[in-house]
Design a protein around this motif. Structure first.
Motif, PDB file in Angstrom:
ATOM      1  N   SER A  88       0.843  -1.195   0.000  1.00  0.00           N
ATOM      2  CA  SER A  88       0.000   0.000   0.000  1.00  0.00           C
ATOM      3  C   SER A  88       0.874   1.238   0.000  1.00  0.00           C
ATOM      4  N   GLY A  89       0.237   2.382  -0.284  1.00  0.00           N
ATOM      5  CA  GLY A  89       0.944   3.644  -0.286  1.00  0.00           C
ATOM      6  C   GLY A  89       0.913   4.314  -1.645  1.00  0.00           C
ATOM      7  N   GLU A  90       1.502   5.504  -1.699  1.00  0.00           N
ATOM      8  CA  GLU A  90       1.586   6.269  -2.932  1.00  0.00           C
ATOM      9  C   GLU A  90       2.998   6.823  -3.087  1.00  0.00           C
ATOM     10  N   ILE A  91       3.475   6.885  -4.330  1.00  0.00           N
ATOM     11  CA  ILE A  91       4.748   7.517  -4.649  1.00  0.00           C
ATOM     12  C   ILE A  91       4.463   8.527  -5.752  1.00  0.00           C
ATOM     13  N   LEU A  92       4.354   9.806  -5.378  1.00  0.00           N
ATOM     14  CA  LEU A  92       3.949  10.851  -6.310  1.00  0.00           C
ATOM     15  C   LEU A  92       5.174  11.601  -6.825  1.00  0.00           C
ATOM     16  N   PHE A  93       5.378  11.561  -8.137  1.00  0.00           N
ATOM     17  CA  PHE A  93       6.456  12.302  -8.775  1.00  0.00           C
ATOM     18  C   PHE A  93       5.830  13.344  -9.686  1.00  0.00           C
ATOM     19  N   ARG A  94       6.009  14.608  -9.330  1.00  0.00           N
ATOM     20  CA  ARG A  94       5.365  15.705 -10.054  1.00  0.00           C
ATOM     21  C   ARG A  94       3.857  15.490 -10.155  1.00  0.00           C
ATOM     22  N   GLY A  95       3.282  14.932  -9.074  1.00  0.00           N
ATOM     23  CA  GLY A  95       1.844  14.741  -9.003  1.00  0.00           C
ATOM     24  C   GLY A  95       1.329  13.453  -9.593  1.00  0.00           C
ATOM     25  N   THR A  96       2.188  12.667 -10.250  1.00  0.00           N
ATOM     26  CA  THR A  96       1.778  11.391 -10.844  1.00  0.00           C
ATOM     27  C   THR A  96       2.153  10.246  -9.924  1.00  0.00           C
ATOM     28  N   ASP A  97       1.196   9.369  -9.619  1.00  0.00           N
ATOM     29  CA  ASP A  97       1.464   8.208  -8.772  1.00  0.00           C
ATOM     30  C   ASP A  97       2.206   7.154  -9.589  1.00  0.00           C
ATOM     31  N   LEU A  98       3.488   6.975  -9.286  1.00  0.00           N
ATOM     32  CA  LEU A  98       4.311   6.044 -10.050  1.00  0.00           C
ATOM     33  C   LEU A  98       3.828   4.602  -9.928  1.00  0.00           C
ATOM     34  N   LEU A  99       3.165   4.279  -8.810  1.00  0.00           N
ATOM     35  CA  LEU A  99       2.715   2.908  -8.597  1.00  0.00           C
ATOM     36  C   LEU A  99       1.556   2.541  -9.522  1.00  0.00           C
ATOM     37  N   LYS A 100       0.935   3.528 -10.124  1.00  0.00           N
ATOM     38  CA  LYS A 100      -0.184   3.257 -11.034  1.00  0.00           C
ATOM     39  C   LYS A 100       0.241   3.256 -12.496  1.00  0.00           C
ATOM     40  N   LEU A 101       1.525   3.556 -12.754  1.00  0.00           N
ATOM     41  CA  LEU A 101       2.017   3.555 -14.129  1.00  0.00           C
ATOM     42  C   LEU A 101       2.382   2.149 -14.576  1.00  0.00           C
ATOM     43  N   PRO A 102       2.191   1.816 -15.856  1.00  0.00           N
ATOM     44  CA  PRO A 102       2.698   0.537 -16.371  1.00  0.00           C
ATOM     45  C   PRO A 102       4.226   0.558 -16.394  1.00  0.00           C
ATOM     46  N   GLU A 103       4.834  -0.604 -16.521  1.00  0.00           N
ATOM     47  CA  GLU A 103       6.293  -0.702 -16.472  1.00  0.00           C
ATOM     48  C   GLU A 103       6.947   0.160 -17.544  1.00  0.00           C
ATOM     49  N   GLU A 104       6.359   0.261 -18.719  1.00  0.00           N
ATOM     50  CA  GLU A 104       6.937   1.075 -19.778  1.00  0.00           C
ATOM     51  C   GLU A 104       6.973   2.545 -19.361  1.00  0.00           C
ATOM     52  N   GLY A 105       5.933   3.002 -18.651  1.00  0.00           N
ATOM     53  CA  GLY A 105       5.904   4.372 -18.163  1.00  0.00           C
ATOM     54  C   GLY A 105       6.971   4.620 -17.116  1.00  0.00           C
ATOM     55  N   ARG A 106       7.176   3.655 -16.215  1.00  0.00           N
ATOM     56  CA  ARG A 106       8.227   3.785 -15.204  1.00  0.00           C
ATOM     57  C   ARG A 106       9.597   3.821 -15.869  1.00  0.00           C
ATOM     58  N   ARG A 107       9.780   3.015 -16.913  1.00  0.00           N
ATOM     59  CA  ARG A 107      11.073   2.934 -17.584  1.00  0.00           C
ATOM     60  C   ARG A 107      11.426   4.253 -18.263  1.00  0.00           C
ATOM     61  N   ARG A 108      10.415   4.956 -18.790  1.00  0.00           N
ATOM     62  CA  ARG A 108      10.687   6.246 -19.433  1.00  0.00           C
ATOM     63  C   ARG A 108      11.137   7.294 -18.424  1.00  0.00           C
ATOM     64  N   ILE A 109      10.605   7.203 -17.199  1.00  0.00           N
ATOM     65  CA  ILE A 109      10.987   8.149 -16.148  1.00  0.00           C
ATOM     66  C   ILE A 109      12.343   7.784 -15.553  1.00  0.00           C
ATOM     67  N   ARG A 110      12.591   6.493 -15.399  1.00  0.00           N
ATOM     68  CA  ARG A 110      13.820   6.014 -14.768  1.00  0.00           C
ATOM     69  C   ARG A 110      15.025   6.319 -15.658  1.00  0.00           C
ATOM     70  N   GLY A 111      16.020   6.996 -15.115  1.00  0.00           N
ATOM     71  CA  GLY A 111      17.210   7.346 -15.875  1.00  0.00           C
ATOM     72  C   GLY A 111      17.077   8.705 -16.524  1.00  0.00           C
ATOM     73  N   ASP A 112      15.899   8.999 -17.063  1.00  0.00           N
ATOM     74  CA  ASP A 112      15.679  10.269 -17.739  1.00  0.00           C
ATOM     75  C   ASP A 112      15.328  11.370 -16.747  1.00  0.00           C
ATOM     76  N   ARG A 113      14.331  11.134 -15.887  1.00  0.00           N
ATOM     77  CA  ARG A 113      13.895  12.140 -14.924  1.00  0.00           C
ATOM     78  C   ARG A 113      14.273  11.792 -13.484  1.00  0.00           C
ATOM     79  N   MET A 114      14.520  10.501 -13.229  1.00  0.00           N
ATOM     80  CA  MET A 114      14.969  10.035 -11.915  1.00  0.00           C
ATOM     81  C   MET A 114      16.146   9.092 -12.127  1.00  0.00           C
TER      82      MET A 114
END
Length: 325
Positions: A64-90
């Motif tokens: 449970s919980g939320e991880i909000l990055f610029r207002g977007t809950d990362l836990l609700k993103l599909p893996e492809e969405g997380r991959r685009r953020i990882r390395g590029d923005r985080m």
């Protein structure tokens, strides 16, 4: 920029369910450094892995919980969405650079790969960017060393290469997990100074995970102290050093070697941190706490607000701040 809310992470083991992270919450703003402190096993790195989306599942799982990055809950993103953020923005700097870097590829190739994959750069363009990054993190003779392998660099230089890798795409947030482990004191200071300078230059958020209070004194803005999967104190760095509001924080501060205590025995917190399979009832720190009373054994203290921007999970925080424990 980043807000973690009531995060819970568990690991399934043969002996039962281990609560590695139990309701952790913190936030990081642009240009700010948050230090996350605690002994090994307190849940610091697991929280960071959950934020980055690199938690091994199974056996680990976010319940449970939320991880909000610029207002977007990362836990609700599909893996492809997380991959685009990882390395590029985080991005994340790992504690063992020799293990994190590929030993059979040159450092220039590994640095340049970020630009080839994320920016569509040619091999020549990527190599030039790799040289620029090595210069930026103050690796001497970068152009002549760009084709060297990780084992040809010292520990401090390898850590600088890890920092360069994290900075490659100019992310908004960097998580540094024990970035000065196994480095001597002089090199530790150089690495921390470099991180602080880059944070100011790029105005990025920085989460600094460590167990060493001495490392973060000059670079952190706020400190979150973790114990047994929970945050037990959260405060601006100067206020925490001047007057800790939790006995665990006080124990950590007292255990730091000081020049004005030469010849005296080093203080140590008695006992060991609890197993995440068997966290004590009540306050998880009470078996090791010199202030423990019956209430501590029976009732888990919530994270009290003890002042502007300060909180403590101790029933008797007022006594600590008043200096009458």
């Amino acid at each position: 920029m980043l807000e973690v809310r009531d995060l819970h992470v568990e690991f399934g083991t043969r002996d039962g369910t281990a609560r590695a992270v139990d309701g952790v919450g913190y936030r990081v703003d642009a240009g700010e450094t948050l230090a996350v402190l605690g002994e090994s096993g307190s849940g610091k790195s697991v929280t960071a892995q959950a934020v980055m989306g690199i938690l091994d599942s199974p056996p680990g799982r976010i319940t449970s919980g939320e991880i909000l990055f610029r207002g977007t809950d990362l836990l609700k993103l599909p893996e492809e969405g997380r991959r685009r953020i990882r390395g590029d923005r985080m991005a994340m700097i790992f504690q063992d650079a020799l293990s994190a870097l590929n030993p059979v590829l040159t450092v220039g190739y590994q640095l340049g790969e970020m630009f080839r994959v994320h920016r569509g750069a040619t091999r020549k363009q990527a190599r030039e960017r790799a040289v620029e990054l090595m210069d930026r993190v103050r690796i001497p003779a970068a152009r002549s060393r760009v084709d060297d392998y990780p084992h040809q660099f010292s520990g401090g230089m390898r850590q600088r290469i890890m920092i360069a890798t994290a900075l490659a795409l100019e992310p908004e947030l960097i998580i540094a997990d024990e970035p000065t482990t196994a480095l001597d004191v002089t090199v530790q200071a150089q690495v921390m100074e470099l991180l602080a300078e880059l944070r100011r230059e790029y105005r990025m958020g920085l989460i600094l995970i460590t167990h060493d209070l001495g490392v973060v004194a000059d670079v952190a803005d706020r400190i979150a102290v973790m114990y047994a999967g929970r945050i037990v104190e959260h405060a601006p760095v100067r206020e925490l050093y001047a007057a800790p509001a939790h006995p665990y924080t006080k124990g950590l501060l007292d255990s730091v070697p000081r020049l004005d205590r030469r010849g005296q025995a080093l203080h140590a917190i008695k006992g060991m941190p609890p197993s995440p399979l068997a966290v004590p009832h009540g306050c998880s720190f009470h078996p090791r706490c010199p202030m423990a009373r019956e209430r501590c054994r029976q009732e888990e203290p919530p994270l009290h607000e003890v002042g502007p921007g300060r909180s403590s999970a101790c029933h008797f925080w007022k006594e600590l701040l008043d200096g009458t424990p």
